[in-house]
Design an enzyme around this catalytic site. Structure first.
Site, PDB file in Angstrom:
ATOM      1  N   GLY A  18      40.482  48.882  39.346  1.00 47.33           N
ATOM      2  CA  GLY A  18      40.026  48.522  40.693  1.00 47.33           C
ATOM      3  C   GLY A  18      39.428  49.693  41.437  1.00 47.33           C
ATOM      4  O   GLY A  18      39.729  49.927  42.609  1.00 47.33           O
ATOM      5  N   SER A  43      36.215  50.101  42.062  1.00 49.62           N
ATOM      6  CA  SER A  43      34.905  49.784  42.627  1.00 49.62           C
ATOM      7  C   SER A  43      34.884  49.884  44.141  1.00 49.62           C
ATOM      8  O   SER A  43      33.842  50.164  44.725  1.00 49.62           O
ATOM      9  CB  SER A  43      34.481  48.371  42.185  1.00 49.62           C
ATOM     10  OG  SER A  43      35.555  47.467  42.291  1.00 49.62           O
ATOM     11  N   ASP A  97      39.538  42.312  33.647  1.00 48.47           N
ATOM     12  CA  ASP A  97      40.508  41.699  34.561  1.00 48.47           C
ATOM     13  C   ASP A  97      41.891  42.161  34.112  1.00 48.47           C
ATOM     14  O   ASP A  97      42.330  41.818  33.010  1.00 48.47           O
ATOM     15  CB  ASP A  97      40.364  40.173  34.462  1.00 48.47           C
ATOM     16  CG  ASP A  97      41.342  39.432  35.356  1.00 48.47           C
ATOM     17  OD1 ASP A  97      42.358  40.020  35.776  1.00 48.47           O
ATOM     18  OD2 ASP A  97      41.088  38.245  35.631  1.00 48.47           O
ATOM     19  N   VAL A  98      42.566  42.936  34.966  1.00 48.96           N
ATOM     20  CA  VAL A  98      43.860  43.503  34.542  1.00 48.96           C
ATOM     21  C   VAL A  98      44.912  42.429  34.272  1.00 48.96           C
ATOM     22  O   VAL A  98      45.881  42.678  33.566  1.00 48.96           O
ATOM     23  CB  VAL A  98      44.434  44.531  35.551  1.00 48.96           C
ATOM     24  CG1 VAL A  98      43.564  45.760  35.648  1.00 48.96           C
ATOM     25  CG2 VAL A  98      44.689  43.905  36.902  1.00 48.96           C
ATOM     26  N   SER A 103      53.109  49.727  47.398  1.00 47.61           N
ATOM     27  CA  SER A 103      52.862  49.449  48.816  1.00 47.61           C
ATOM     28  C   SER A 103      54.163  49.653  49.584  1.00 47.61           C
ATOM     29  O   SER A 103      55.250  49.590  48.984  1.00 47.61           O
ATOM     30  CB  SER A 103      52.407  47.992  48.986  1.00 47.61           C
ATOM     31  OG  SER A 103      52.369  47.630  50.347  1.00 47.61           O
ATOM     32  N   TYR A 127      53.334  38.772  47.410  1.00 46.95           N
ATOM     33  CA  TYR A 127      52.825  40.156  47.374  1.00 46.95           C
ATOM     34  C   TYR A 127      54.002  41.139  47.400  1.00 46.95           C
ATOM     35  O   TYR A 127      54.043  42.086  46.614  1.00 46.95           O
ATOM     36  CB  TYR A 127      51.902  40.374  48.583  1.00 46.95           C
ATOM     37  CG  TYR A 127      51.237  41.732  48.625  1.00 46.95           C
ATOM     38  CD1 TYR A 127      50.092  41.993  47.871  1.00 46.95           C
ATOM     39  CD2 TYR A 127      51.729  42.756  49.434  1.00 46.95           C
ATOM     40  CE1 TYR A 127      49.467  43.237  47.919  1.00 46.95           C
ATOM     41  CE2 TYR A 127      51.113  44.002  49.486  1.00 46.95           C
ATOM     42  CZ  TYR A 127      49.983  44.238  48.738  1.00 46.95           C
ATOM     43  OH  TYR A 127      49.379  45.470  48.777  1.00 46.95           O
ATOM     44  N   LYS A 143      55.109  43.895  44.421  1.00 54.33           N
ATOM     45  CA  LYS A 143      55.167  45.346  44.626  1.00 54.33           C
ATOM     46  C   LYS A 143      56.585  45.885  44.405  1.00 54.33           C
ATOM     47  O   LYS A 143      56.765  46.996  43.908  1.00 54.33           O
ATOM     48  CB  LYS A 143      54.657  45.701  46.032  1.00 54.33           C
ATOM     49  CG  LYS A 143      53.170  45.379  46.245  1.00 54.33           C
ATOM     50  CD  LYS A 143      52.271  46.156  45.290  1.00 54.33           C
ATOM     51  CE  LYS A 143      50.795  45.960  45.587  1.00 54.33           C
ATOM     52  NZ  LYS A 143      49.910  46.727  44.702  1.00 54.33           N
ATOM     53  N   ILE A 191      46.022  50.666  55.218  1.00 54.31           N
ATOM     54  CA  ILE A 191      44.818  51.428  54.864  1.00 54.31           C
ATOM     55  C   ILE A 191      43.587  50.546  55.121  1.00 54.31           C
ATOM     56  O   ILE A 191      43.587  49.355  54.762  1.00 54.31           O
ATOM     57  CB  ILE A 191      44.839  51.827  53.364  1.00 54.31           C
ATOM     58  CG1 ILE A 191      46.195  52.442  52.944  1.00 54.31           C
ATOM     59  CG2 ILE A 191      43.670  52.763  53.043  1.00 54.31           C
ATOM     60  CD1 ILE A 191      46.533  53.797  53.508  1.00 54.31           C
TER      61      ILE A 191
HETATM   62  P1  NAP Z   1      40.418  45.975  47.919  1.00 53.10           P
HETATM   63  O1  NAP Z   1      39.613  46.714  48.916  1.00 53.10           O
HETATM   64  O2  NAP Z   1      40.530  44.493  48.030  1.00 53.10           O
HETATM   65  O3  NAP Z   1      39.896  46.359  46.445  1.00 53.10           O
HETATM   66  C1  NAP Z   1      40.529  45.776  45.346  1.00 53.10           C
HETATM   67  C2  NAP Z   1      40.052  46.436  44.083  1.00 53.10           C
HETATM   68  O4  NAP Z   1      40.798  45.885  42.980  1.00 53.10           O
HETATM   69  C3  NAP Z   1      38.599  46.173  43.783  1.00 53.10           C
HETATM   70  O5  NAP Z   1      38.077  47.304  43.125  1.00 53.10           O
HETATM   71  C4  NAP Z   1      38.651  44.963  42.854  1.00 53.10           C
HETATM   72  O6  NAP Z   1      37.532  44.867  41.970  1.00 53.10           O
HETATM   73  C5  NAP Z   1      39.896  45.285  42.061  1.00 53.10           C
HETATM   74  N1  NAP Z   1      40.523  44.113  41.452  1.00 53.10           N
HETATM   75  C6  NAP Z   1      41.017  43.020  42.057  1.00 53.10           C
HETATM   76  N2  NAP Z   1      41.529  42.162  41.145  1.00 53.10           N
HETATM   77  C7  NAP Z   1      41.347  42.741  39.935  1.00 53.10           C
HETATM   78  C8  NAP Z   1      41.643  42.365  38.608  1.00 53.10           C
HETATM   79  N3  NAP Z   1      42.230  41.176  38.324  1.00 53.10           N
HETATM   80  N4  NAP Z   1      41.309  43.200  37.592  1.00 53.10           N
HETATM   81  C9  NAP Z   1      40.711  44.394  37.854  1.00 53.10           C
HETATM   82  N5  NAP Z   1      40.403  44.810  39.094  1.00 53.10           N
HETATM   83  C10 NAP Z   1      40.712  43.985  40.127  1.00 53.10           C
HETATM   84  O7  NAP Z   1      41.935  46.498  47.913  1.00 53.10           O
HETATM   85  P2  NAP Z   1      42.566  47.904  48.388  1.00 53.10           P
HETATM   86  O8  NAP Z   1      43.002  47.757  49.778  1.00 53.10           O
HETATM   87  O9  NAP Z   1      41.672  49.025  48.009  1.00 53.10           O
HETATM   88  O10 NAP Z   1      43.896  47.896  47.500  1.00 53.10           O
HETATM   89  C11 NAP Z   1      44.022  48.662  46.302  1.00 53.10           C
HETATM   90  C12 NAP Z   1      45.490  48.680  45.921  1.00 53.10           C
HETATM   91  O11 NAP Z   1      46.248  49.252  46.988  1.00 53.10           O
HETATM   92  C13 NAP Z   1      46.080  47.285  45.687  1.00 53.10           C
HETATM   93  O12 NAP Z   1      47.013  47.339  44.629  1.00 53.10           O
HETATM   94  C14 NAP Z   1      46.797  46.996  46.989  1.00 53.10           C
HETATM   95  O13 NAP Z   1      47.864  46.082  46.817  1.00 53.10           O
HETATM   96  C15 NAP Z   1      47.291  48.371  47.354  1.00 53.10           C
HETATM   97  N6  NAP Z   1      47.590  48.554  48.764  1.00 53.10           N
HETATM   98  C16 NAP Z   1      46.637  48.377  49.730  1.00 53.10           C
HETATM   99  C17 NAP Z   1      46.979  48.582  51.071  1.00 53.10           C
HETATM  100  C18 NAP Z   1      45.985  48.436  52.191  1.00 53.10           C
HETATM  101  O14 NAP Z   1      46.407  48.498  53.356  1.00 53.10           O
HETATM  102  N7  NAP Z   1      44.698  48.280  51.923  1.00 53.10           N
HETATM  103  C19 NAP Z   1      48.288  48.941  51.412  1.00 53.10           C
HETATM  104  C20 NAP Z   1      49.231  49.098  50.405  1.00 53.10           C
HETATM  105  C21 NAP Z   1      48.868  48.912  49.081  1.00 53.10           C
HETATM  106  P3  NAP Z   1      36.136  44.128  42.418  1.00 53.10           P
HETATM  107  O15 NAP Z   1      35.462  45.057  43.371  1.00 53.10           O
HETATM  108  O16 NAP Z   1      35.397  43.975  41.150  1.00 53.10           O
HETATM  109  O17 NAP Z   1      36.531  42.842  43.059  1.00 53.10           O
END
Ligand code: NAP
Length: 258
Positions: A11, A13, A62-63, A149, A162, A166, A195
């Protein structure tokens, strides 16, 4: 054998994954940018990494599909000759924030598949390959980071699946850290707080209000590079005697206050 360390980031990207890719590239890592469907975003991450002078390649997988794991990990090793670091970052939020008493089985299975089952078995596959690379002298050690998280320990009753995913991933960190220490592979958990990414863009107003009201002692949104810098410190070996450690990147969210 190549001297250049390589990281596979799931992920990568967008969002936090991209932030990690950039910080690791600055620390001297070549990067395999995994993505699920958004190739254009993955190309953008590749470009940003290359601007730092490091190499980046893109790999769709796809993971949650266990049959994709071998191709993803072996693809990284075929391209870069080694795999020093796996960052399990890819994750999803529930498509609908439903009350715990209304949550569907479909949503439960989807979130658990992507956030827990996928990274668990990807790590199992990658760890076996890292052990072989180490034993054949290609690299001195391996490191694995899980992006979990604050939801690993914080109950949100409108996205229970969710939180469960986690919390489970948090235990996966301990299990792999214990099993892999003797293999010189060190395993870490990073717990981001709130974030600013696409994932949280749908709840911007809610978190703006919570943060300004004092949700966290540091009154700002986290940024992808905040998480990237923590991963970079691990990747550079600053936590090599701390396998199994949890690092929160949440502006002090974990502090109990009165
Ligand atoms: P995001 O902006 O929605 O980006 C998600 C990323 O994961 C994208 O690169 C997406 O790829 C990829 N992805 C989704 N499903 C996938 C799959 N089945 N196989 C491979 N790649 C996949 O999310 P984010 O906020 O950066 O979150 C990243 C991680 O941090 C996640 O595990 C999330 O739970 C964790 N997290 C986020 C926050 C927050 O506040 N944002 C807080 C705590 C933890 P595509 O671009 O191809 O769709």
């Amino acid at each position: 054998m190549t001297n250049q360390s390589c990281a596979l980031i799931t992920g990568a990207s967008r969002g936090i994954g991209r932030g990690i890719a950039v910080e690791l590239a600055k620390a001297g890592y070549d990067i395999l940018v995994n993505y699920a469907g958004n190739r254009q975003a993955a190309e953008e991450t590749k470009k940003i990494v290359e601007e730092t002078g490091r190499r980046a390649e893109i790999w769709q997988a796809d993971v949650s599909k266990l049959e994709d794991h071998g191709k993803l990990v072996d693809g990284a090793i075929a391209i870069f000759g080694r795999l020093d670091l796996l960052v399990n970052n890819a994750g999803v939020a529930p498509k609908v924030r439903a009350d715990l008493l209304e949550m569907s089985e479909e949503s439960y299975r989807h979130v658990i598949d992507v956030n827990l089952t996928g990274p668990f078995f990807l790590t199992q596959y990658a760890a076996n390959r890292m052990i072989a690379l180490r034993k054949s002298g290609v690299m001195p050690r391996g490191r694995i980071v899980f992006i979990t998280s604050i939801s690993a320990y914080t109950a949100s009753i409108n996205r229970g699946e969710y939180c469960l995913s986690k919390a489970g991933l948090s235990m996966a960190v301990k299990l792999f850290a214990d099993r892999l220490a003797e293999e010189e592979i060190f395993v870490y958990e990073i717990q981001p707080g709130v974030i600013a990414t696409d994932m949280t863009s749908v709840v911007t107003a809610k978190y703006d209000q919570l943060i300004s009201a004092g949700l966290t002692p540091q009154k700002r949104w986290g940024r992808p590079e905040d998480v990237g810098k923590a991963v970079s410190a691990i990747a550079q070996g600053y936590f090599d005697f701390s396998t199994g450690a949890t690092i929160e990147v949440g502006g002090g969210f974990e502090i109990r206050r009165l």
